[in-house]
Write a protein that holds these residues in place. Structure first.
Motif, PDB file in Angstrom:
ATOM      1  N   ILE A 164       0.852  -1.193   0.000  1.00 19.88           N
ATOM      2  CA  ILE A 164       0.000   0.000   0.000  1.00 19.88           C
ATOM      3  C   ILE A 164       0.887   1.243   0.000  1.00 19.88           C
ATOM      4  N   ASP A 165       0.655   2.129  -0.969  1.00 19.03           N
ATOM      5  CA  ASP A 165       1.423   3.359  -1.071  1.00 19.03           C
ATOM      6  C   ASP A 165       1.201   4.230   0.167  1.00 19.03           C
ATOM      7  N   GLN A 166       2.287   4.765   0.714  1.00 17.36           N
ATOM      8  CA  GLN A 166       2.206   5.543   1.949  1.00 17.36           C
ATOM      9  C   GLN A 166       2.211   7.053   1.724  1.00 17.36           C
ATOM     10  N   GLY A 167       2.131   7.464   0.469  1.00 14.74           N
ATOM     11  CA  GLY A 167       1.998   8.884   0.176  1.00 14.74           C
ATOM     12  C   GLY A 167       3.321   9.614   0.086  1.00 14.74           C
ATOM     13  N   ASP A 168       3.238  10.934   0.192  1.00 15.67           N
ATOM     14  CA  ASP A 168       4.389  11.796  -0.039  1.00 15.67           C
ATOM     15  C   ASP A 168       5.357  11.813   1.144  1.00 15.67           C
ATOM     16  N   LEU A 169       6.561  12.279   0.860  1.00  8.00           N
ATOM     17  CA  LEU A 169       7.564  12.496   1.887  1.00  8.00           C
ATOM     18  C   LEU A 169       7.049  13.514   2.897  1.00  8.00           C
ATOM     19  N   ALA A 170       7.270  13.245   4.185  1.00  2.68           N
ATOM     20  CA  ALA A 170       6.758  14.115   5.245  1.00  2.68           C
ATOM     21  C   ALA A 170       7.742  14.117   6.410  1.00  2.68           C
ATOM     22  N   PRO A 171       7.607  15.078   7.333  1.00  2.00           N
ATOM     23  CA  PRO A 171       8.479  15.100   8.517  1.00  2.00           C
ATOM     24  C   PRO A 171       8.294  13.861   9.384  1.00  2.00           C
ATOM     25  N   VAL A 172       9.304  13.586  10.198  1.00  2.00           N
ATOM     26  CA  VAL A 172       9.239  12.478  11.156  1.00  2.00           C
ATOM     27  C   VAL A 172       8.549  13.015  12.417  1.00  2.00           C
ATOM     28  N   THR A 173       7.234  13.138  12.320  1.00  2.00           N
ATOM     29  CA  THR A 173       6.438  13.636  13.446  1.00  2.00           C
ATOM     30  C   THR A 173       5.183  12.780  13.593  1.00  2.00           C
ATOM     31  N   PRO A 174       4.854  12.385  14.837  1.00  2.00           N
ATOM     32  CA  PRO A 174       5.641  12.634  16.045  1.00  2.00           C
ATOM     33  C   PRO A 174       6.963  11.865  16.006  1.00  2.00           C
ATOM     34  N   PRO A 175       7.903  12.180  16.907  1.00  2.00           N
ATOM     35  CA  PRO A 175       9.186  11.475  16.915  1.00  2.00           C
ATOM     36  C   PRO A 175       8.983   9.973  17.106  1.00  2.00           C
ATOM     37  N   VAL A 176       9.868   9.183  16.508  1.00  2.00           N
ATOM     38  CA  VAL A 176       9.802   7.732  16.686  1.00  2.00           C
ATOM     39  C   VAL A 176      10.192   7.364  18.113  1.00  2.00           C
ATOM     40  N   ARG A 177       9.719   6.198  18.575  1.00  2.00           N
ATOM     41  CA  ARG A 177       9.872   5.805  19.978  1.00  2.00           C
ATOM     42  C   ARG A 177      10.588   4.453  20.117  1.00  2.00           C
ATOM     43  N   PHE A 178      11.672   4.273  19.373  1.00  2.00           N
ATOM     44  CA  PHE A 178      12.415   3.022  19.470  1.00  2.00           C
ATOM     45  C   PHE A 178      13.397   3.030  20.635  1.00  2.00           C
ATOM     46  N   GLY A 179      13.885   4.215  20.979  1.00  2.00           N
ATOM     47  CA  GLY A 179      14.894   4.315  22.024  1.00  2.00           C
ATOM     48  C   GLY A 179      14.805   5.652  22.718  1.00  2.00           C
ATOM     49  N   PHE A 180      15.953   6.154  23.191  1.00  2.00           N
ATOM     50  CA  PHE A 180      15.960   7.385  23.975  1.00  2.00           C
ATOM     51  C   PHE A 180      15.847   8.635  23.107  1.00  2.00           C
ATOM     52  N   GLY A 181      16.019   8.518  21.785  1.00  2.00           N
ATOM     53  CA  GLY A 181      15.947   9.678  20.908  1.00  2.00           C
ATOM     54  C   GLY A 181      15.404   9.319  19.541  1.00  2.00           C
ATOM     55  N   SER A 182      15.070  10.351  18.778  1.00  2.00           N
ATOM     56  CA  SER A 182      14.527  10.177  17.439  1.00  2.00           C
ATOM     57  C   SER A 182      15.529  10.699  16.414  1.00  2.00           C
ATOM     58  N   THR A 183      15.247  10.474  15.146  1.00  2.00           N
ATOM     59  CA  THR A 183      15.985  11.134  14.077  1.00  2.00           C
ATOM     60  C   THR A 183      15.481  12.572  13.971  1.00  2.00           C
ATOM     61  N   PRO A 184      16.184  13.457  13.256  1.00  2.00           N
ATOM     62  CA  PRO A 184      15.644  14.806  13.050  1.00  2.00           C
ATOM     63  C   PRO A 184      14.262  14.752  12.416  1.00  2.00           C
ATOM     64  N   SER A 185      13.429  15.736  12.727  1.00  2.00           N
ATOM     65  CA  SER A 185      12.078  15.745  12.154  1.00  2.00           C
ATOM     66  C   SER A 185      12.117  15.988  10.652  1.00  2.00           C
ATOM     67  N   THR A 186      13.103  16.741  10.178  1.00  2.00           N
ATOM     68  CA  THR A 186      13.258  16.950   8.736  1.00  2.00           C
ATOM     69  C   THR A 186      13.837  15.683   8.110  1.00  2.00           C
ATOM     70  N   PRO A 187      13.213  15.131   7.075  1.00  2.00           N
ATOM     71  CA  PRO A 187      13.757  13.915   6.445  1.00  2.00           C
ATOM     72  C   PRO A 187      15.220  14.107   6.062  1.00  2.00           C
ATOM     73  N   SER A 188      16.061  13.167   6.459  1.00  2.00           N
ATOM     74  CA  SER A 188      17.489  13.389   6.294  1.00  2.00           C
ATOM     75  C   SER A 188      18.260  12.081   6.226  1.00  2.00           C
ATOM     76  N   LEU A 189      19.506  12.201   5.752  1.00  2.00           N
ATOM     77  CA  LEU A 189      20.469  11.103   5.745  1.00  2.00           C
ATOM     78  C   LEU A 189      21.683  11.582   6.519  1.00  2.00           C
ATOM     79  N   THR A 190      22.021  10.875   7.591  1.00  2.00           N
ATOM     80  CA  THR A 190      23.120  11.267   8.464  1.00  2.00           C
ATOM     81  C   THR A 190      24.252  10.263   8.376  1.00  2.00           C
ATOM     82  N   ARG A 191      25.456  10.758   8.145  1.00  2.00           N
ATOM     83  CA  ARG A 191      26.655   9.924   8.238  1.00  2.00           C
ATOM     84  C   ARG A 191      26.976   9.806   9.714  1.00  2.00           C
TER      85      ARG A 191
END
Length: 199
Positions: A164-191
């Motif tokens: 099922i298509d999940q639509g357009d690119l959007a901010p990471v909001t609300p923050p993900v809850r896998f651990g003590f922190g989230s990725t930036p809300s702006t879609p990004s690629l971090t080295r």
């Protein structure tokens, strides 16, 4: 004992509410691998891992409602990434480096990967990037440090979940809850270099 994971983390959201975090690790204690953490719109958290060994380590470090061992493939062609990890099919395009990326690149790697430096950066990150932490307590009594070495924005993405298509690119909001922190809300690629301290 400290485990080192050297690679990239991509974080993005979709207009349907799916939030995705991809870890691509050319160098790690498990060799080269890619894993995917997904939080669905209803908050259900899923880990997609390429082996039981990786699944066991990641699930002991982060929190999930569902852990699945499945082939996870990442292909990089210039600025275009393709990640296949059933039931997820994801493609995204990497854009320009923002000012923060330039600042991160200016820090010498030995300093950037020092736990003392990472701890100092955490005080700034939590104020400048809501939800983002660079250090914290993880599962199983582990302590984790994220050394960000570079950052690029994402300009486009196509995402499907269970076909099922999940639509357009959007901010990471609300923050993900896998651990003590989230990725930036702006879609990004971090080295990034991730350090996991465990007994």
């Amino acid at each position: 004992m400290t485990d080192h994971f050297d690679g990239w983390i991509a974080g993005l959201g979709t207009s349907a509410g799916l939030r995705v975090v991809v870890g691509h690790w050319p160098r790690s204690p498990f060799g080269t691998f890619t894993d995917v953490m997904v939080e669905q719109a209803d908050g259900h958290r899923v880990l997609l891992a390429p082996s039981s060994e990786v699944a066991g380590f990641v699930a002991a470090t982060y929190l999930f409602d569902d852990v699945r061992v499945t082939p996870v493939r990442a292909q990089v062609d210039g600025t275009r990434w393709q990640v296949d990890a059933a039931p997820l099919v994801l493609g995204f395009t990497v854009g320009a480096r923002p000012a923060l990326g330039l600042l991160l690149r200016a820090v010498p790697r030995p300093l950037a990967t020092s736990p003392l430096w990472i701890s100092a950066v955490d005080l700034v990150a939590r104020r400048v990037l809501p939800g983002v932490r660079t250090r914290g307590s993880a599962g199983s009594g582990r302590r984790e440090y994220y050394a960000a070495l570079d950052l690029h924005g994402l300009t486009a993405a196509s995402t499907s979940w269970d076909g099922i298509d999940q639509g357009d690119l959007a901010p990471v909001t609300p923050p993900v809850r896998f651990g003590f922190g989230s990725t930036p809300s702006t879609p990004s690629l971090t080295r990034v270099v991730t350090l996991v301290e465990r007994e």
